[in-house]
Write a protein that holds these residues in place. Structure first.
Motif, PDB file in Angstrom:
ATOM      1  N   GLN A  46     -21.176  14.192 -43.780  1.00 59.49           N
ATOM      2  CA  GLN A  46     -20.616  13.084 -44.987  1.00 59.49           C
ATOM      3  C   GLN A  46     -21.011  11.790 -44.415  1.00 59.49           C
ATOM      4  N   SER A  47     -20.327  11.462 -43.658  1.00 59.59           N
ATOM      5  CA  SER A  47     -20.251  10.313 -42.269  1.00 59.59           C
ATOM      6  C   SER A  47     -20.139  10.187 -41.318  1.00 59.59           C
ATOM      7  N   LYS A  48     -19.219   9.637 -40.707  1.00 59.28           N
ATOM      8  CA  LYS A  48     -19.438   9.529 -38.678  1.00 59.28           C
ATOM      9  C   LYS A  48     -17.895  10.088 -39.044  1.00 59.28           C
ATOM     10  N   LYS A  49     -17.198  10.219 -40.156  1.00 59.56           N
ATOM     11  CA  LYS A  49     -15.973  11.039 -39.895  1.00 59.56           C
ATOM     12  C   LYS A  49     -16.052  12.138 -40.228  1.00 59.56           C
ATOM     13  N   ILE A  50     -16.456  12.417 -41.810  1.00 61.68           N
ATOM     14  CA  ILE A  50     -16.061  13.406 -42.436  1.00 61.68           C
ATOM     15  C   ILE A  50     -17.603  14.435 -42.397  1.00 61.68           C
ATOM     16  N   ALA A  51     -17.168  15.904 -42.326  1.00 63.22           N
ATOM     17  CA  ALA A  51     -18.076  16.564 -42.789  1.00 63.22           C
ATOM     18  C   ALA A  51     -17.536  18.028 -42.799  1.00 63.22           C
ATOM     19  N   ILE A  52     -18.326  18.687 -44.129  1.00 62.74           N
ATOM     20  CA  ILE A  52     -18.031  19.996 -45.188  1.00 62.74           C
ATOM     21  C   ILE A  52     -18.255  20.983 -44.394  1.00 62.74           C
ATOM     22  N   ARG A  98     -13.609  14.208 -38.157  1.00 62.44           N
ATOM     23  CA  ARG A  98     -13.800  13.568 -36.376  1.00 62.44           C
ATOM     24  C   ARG A  98     -12.966  12.093 -36.151  1.00 62.44           C
ATOM     25  N   ALA A  99     -11.626  12.677 -35.324  1.00 60.40           N
ATOM     26  CA  ALA A  99     -10.583  11.679 -35.733  1.00 60.40           C
ATOM     27  C   ALA A  99     -11.055  10.709 -33.966  1.00 60.40           C
ATOM     28  N   LEU A 100     -11.637  11.526 -33.204  1.00 58.89           N
ATOM     29  CA  LEU A 100     -11.908   9.729 -32.132  1.00 58.89           C
ATOM     30  C   LEU A 100     -12.804  10.814 -31.398  1.00 58.89           C
ATOM     31  N   VAL A 101     -14.321  10.587 -30.807  1.00 54.48           N
ATOM     32  CA  VAL A 101     -14.641  10.895 -30.717  1.00 54.48           C
ATOM     33  C   VAL A 101     -15.648   9.534 -29.537  1.00 54.48           C
ATOM     34  N   LYS A 102     -16.149   9.753 -28.352  1.00 60.01           N
ATOM     35  CA  LYS A 102     -15.978   8.947 -27.256  1.00 60.01           C
ATOM     36  C   LYS A 102     -17.506   9.512 -26.440  1.00 60.01           C
ATOM     37  N   ASN A 103     -17.927   9.330 -25.054  1.00 59.61           N
ATOM     38  CA  ASN A 103     -19.291   9.360 -24.661  1.00 59.61           C
ATOM     39  C   ASN A 103     -18.575  10.937 -23.950  1.00 59.61           C
ATOM     40  N   ASN A 104     -17.077  11.014 -23.576  1.00 56.22           N
ATOM     41  CA  ASN A 104     -15.981  12.891 -22.691  1.00 56.22           C
ATOM     42  C   ASN A 104     -15.480  12.856 -23.595  1.00 56.22           C
ATOM     43  N   THR A 105     -14.780  11.841 -24.980  1.00 60.71           N
ATOM     44  CA  THR A 105     -14.106  12.594 -25.476  1.00 60.71           C
ATOM     45  C   THR A 105     -13.996  13.413 -26.508  1.00 60.71           C
ATOM     46  N   GLY A 106     -13.372  13.964 -27.682  1.00 61.52           N
ATOM     47  CA  GLY A 106     -13.390  14.538 -28.436  1.00 61.52           C
ATOM     48  C   GLY A 106     -12.340  14.893 -29.023  1.00 61.52           C
TER      49      GLY A 106
END
Length: 266
Positions: free
Chosen positions: A105-111, A138-146
């Motif tokens: 749905q967005s960079k943060k939310i998915a169904i 998706r509370a936190l997404v970086k190169n090496n961390t999710g």
């Protein structure tokens, strides 16, 4: 890549001819393709396992999962087939099939609508079918961390027998037990890469029975550490557990599972 992909599809087709691993499927151990630019991503993991049940239990198994992505849509297919030795007896003990569609749905939310089927003869689970939907953040997404959180619900059917129950706890009436239930479904997942050498994956799950929220629930957790020998081959240590507050048959409420294997990725 092509060989792994073909094997995955053949394994999934094979499962349709089996009965439909444990009560909670640790889905966060599968690929999270929505965080990459790849169109196709997958794993193929043969493994060896030891468990302490009524008798010594040794197992040879294979787990495979593959994810496709196009635009804001992603599909995941995962399966497992297990061949086991319980004491002196050879048995085909378990497996699962998991299907998931993700709508971003967005960079943060998915169904995440999903369907899953399991069987685990060693514990007494004849078959389980479940389907439901999660909202993934998706509370936190970086190169090496999710860091991810999910919440939703599922409807499940389970059929149990007494093959996993200790002899001194067997009842007089050993007829199979069937149940249909609506459960809540939530999870938290943390993923961390340490350069190109190690990948860490930790997740936790909570599934309450919506008709008896506090007395009937399931808790589960997973710890996975992969040492990447090359870009495509790694050694994986996986520990998972499941706590069922009210099992349908008198088996241990807390279930441990330790798995060490080789992972082939593409």
């Amino acid at each position: 890549m092509r060989v792994s992909f073909i094997f995955t599809l053949l394994s999934c087709l094979l499962l349709f001819h089996q009965k439909a691993n444990a009560q909670v499927l640790h889905t966060e151990n599968f690929n999270v393709i929505i965080d990459t630019t790849k169109v196709l991503k997958g794993n193929f993991t043969p493994s060896f396992r030891y468990r302490n049940l009524k008798e010594d239990f040794l197992e040879l198994a294979n787990t495979a999962d593959v994810s496709f992505r196009f635009g804001k849509h992603a599909f995941t297919v995962a399966n497992r087939i297990e061949y086991s030795f319980l004491g002196d007896e050879n048995i085909l003990s378990g497996g699962f099939l998991y299907l998931e569609y993700v709508n971003i749905q967005s960079k943060k939310i998915a169904i995440e609508p999903f369907y899953q089927m399991h069987w685990n003869e060693v514990r007494g689970l004849d078959n389980k079918y479940a389907g439901g939907m999660n909202l993934r953040w998706r509370a936190l997404v970086k190169n090496n961390t999710g860091l991810y959180f999910g919440i939703g619900s599922l409807y499940e059917f389970e059929r149990w027998n007494y093959s996993g129950v200790p002899d001194d706890l067997l009842p007089i009436d050993q007829s199979a037990i069937e149940v249909n239930r609506l459960r809540g479904n939530s999870y938290v997942s943390f993923k961390q890469s340490f350069g190109d050498l190690f990948d860490l994956d930790i997740s936790g799950y909570y599934q309450p029975n919506l008709s008896d929220f506090f007395k009937n629930h399931r808790l589960a957790s997973s710890f996975e550490l992969t040492y990447n020998i090359t870009k495509y081959i790694g050694l994986r240590l996986l520990y998972q557990n499941i706590y069922d507050s009210a099992p349908l048959v008198p088996i241990d409420k807390l279930y441990h599972d330790v798995n060490f294997g080789i992972t082939i990725s593409f």
